[in-house]
Design an enzyme around this catalytic site. Structure first.
Site, mmCIF file in Angstrom:
data_model
loop_
_atom_site.group_PDB
_atom_site.id
_atom_site.type_symbol
_atom_site.label_atom_id
_atom_site.label_comp_id
_atom_site.label_asym_id
_atom_site.label_seq_id
_atom_site.Cartn_x
_atom_site.Cartn_y
_atom_site.Cartn_z
ATOM 1 N N CYS A 86 0.840 -1.191 0.000
ATOM 2 C CA CYS A 86 0.000 0.000 0.000
ATOM 3 C C CYS A 86 0.883 1.253 0.000
ATOM 4 O O CYS A 86 1.524 1.554 -0.999
ATOM 5 C CB CYS A 86 -0.974 -0.054 1.179
ATOM 6 S SG CYS A 86 -2.392 1.068 1.002
ATOM 7 N N HIS A 203 -3.504 -5.727 0.909
ATOM 8 C CA HIS A 203 -2.803 -6.015 2.160
ATOM 9 C C HIS A 203 -2.773 -7.520 2.455
ATOM 10 O O HIS A 203 -3.706 -8.058 3.060
ATOM 11 C CB HIS A 203 -3.497 -5.304 3.324
ATOM 12 C CG HIS A 203 -3.312 -3.830 3.340
ATOM 13 N ND1 HIS A 203 -2.329 -3.213 4.081
ATOM 14 C CD2 HIS A 203 -3.993 -2.841 2.707
ATOM 15 C CE1 HIS A 203 -2.405 -1.901 3.914
ATOM 16 N NE2 HIS A 203 -3.398 -1.648 3.086
ATOM 17 N N GLU A 205 -0.963 -8.970 4.674
ATOM 18 C CA GLU A 205 -0.812 -9.152 6.120
ATOM 19 C C GLU A 205 -2.149 -9.102 6.852
ATOM 20 O O GLU A 205 -2.258 -9.571 7.989
ATOM 21 C CB GLU A 205 0.161 -8.106 6.688
ATOM 22 C CG GLU A 205 -0.411 -6.721 6.950
ATOM 23 C CD GLU A 205 -0.579 -5.854 5.702
ATOM 24 O OE1 GLU A 205 -0.872 -4.656 5.853
ATOM 25 O OE2 GLU A 205 -0.442 -6.389 4.572
#
Length: 232
Positions: A86, A203, A205
């Protein structure tokens, strides 16, 4: 494998990354403040999401001048893995590790959603744990995530297999209807020519914890680990 997670004023996804690498994958991980200049013996560098320097001027424009970025550049030039997520992707384009730019979303609105992606080129370092044209779902949260590059750069990215993630529809179709922000060629993530540097707007994660019922992003980290350990 040792991870370094860069922290800027305004970073807000650094702890999410650390939770994945340190708590889920049990790998040594440390935060590196943006004013530091030493990555130590880190094997992998992650530039996380957030709003570095409040996104003043434009996303990533100030972060590129942080002292630690000189070390990140050296790390990447040595062929070691660098992941920008990002805002981290935006920073990697600003510093010149990846081509193109991330600009305002097509509709000029911040988007926070979960979107389907098609995984391209599973032979690459970052995608080797996914199958050919696997479809996954990852969260996005950005206002300036529309990938833009000139025609020559786009052609080079496509010809050299550097587009690793594309926005798509739930059916897997890659078209305008499956493009949440207007990115050219539905691009959600690209790597450099050598393949060791990856920038992506979604994302991984945030989709890596089985307790949350979302693990499509975990394969990215596991594939990296397997590749690096196999090379030792």
């Amino acid at each position: 494998m040792k991870f370094a997670v860069i922290v800027f004023p305004g970073s807000n996804c650094d702890r999410d990354v650390i939770y994945v690498t340190q708590d889920i994958l049990k790998q040594p991980t440390r935060k590196v403040w943006h004013q530091d200049t030493d990555l130590g013996d880190s094997d992998v560098v992650v530039v996380p999401g957030g709003f570095s320097y409040g996104d003043y001027l434009r996303c990533g424009a100030i972060a590129r001048f942080s002292p630690i970025m000189r070390s990140v550049l050296d790390h990447a030039k040595a062929g070691k893995p660098v992941l920008g997520i990002c805002n981290g992707f935006q920073i990697l384009t600003e510093v010149g590790l990846l081509p193109g730019a991330l600009v305002r979303n097509r509709d000029l609105h911040f988007i926070c959603d979960r979107v389907p992606l098609r995984v391209e080129h599973p032979e690459r370092l970052w995608t080797n744990a996914y199958g050919s044209q696997t479809q996954i779902t990852l969260p996005i949260a950005h206002g300036e995530g529309r990938y833009h590059a000139d025609a020559e750069t786009l052609a080079q990215l496509e010809d050299q297999g550097q587009v690793l993630f594309r926005y798509c529809r739930p059916s897997g179709a890659v078209d305008e209807a499956g493009n949440p922000n207007g990115s050219l060629n539905n691009i959600a993530g690209i790597c450099n020519e050598a393949g060791n540097v990856l920038g992506m707007m979604p994302h991984p994660e945030r989709a890596a914890d089985p307790q949350l019922g979302a693990t499509d992003g975990l394969a990215l980290f596991k594939g990296l680990l397997q590749s690096q350990l196999a090379a030792v």
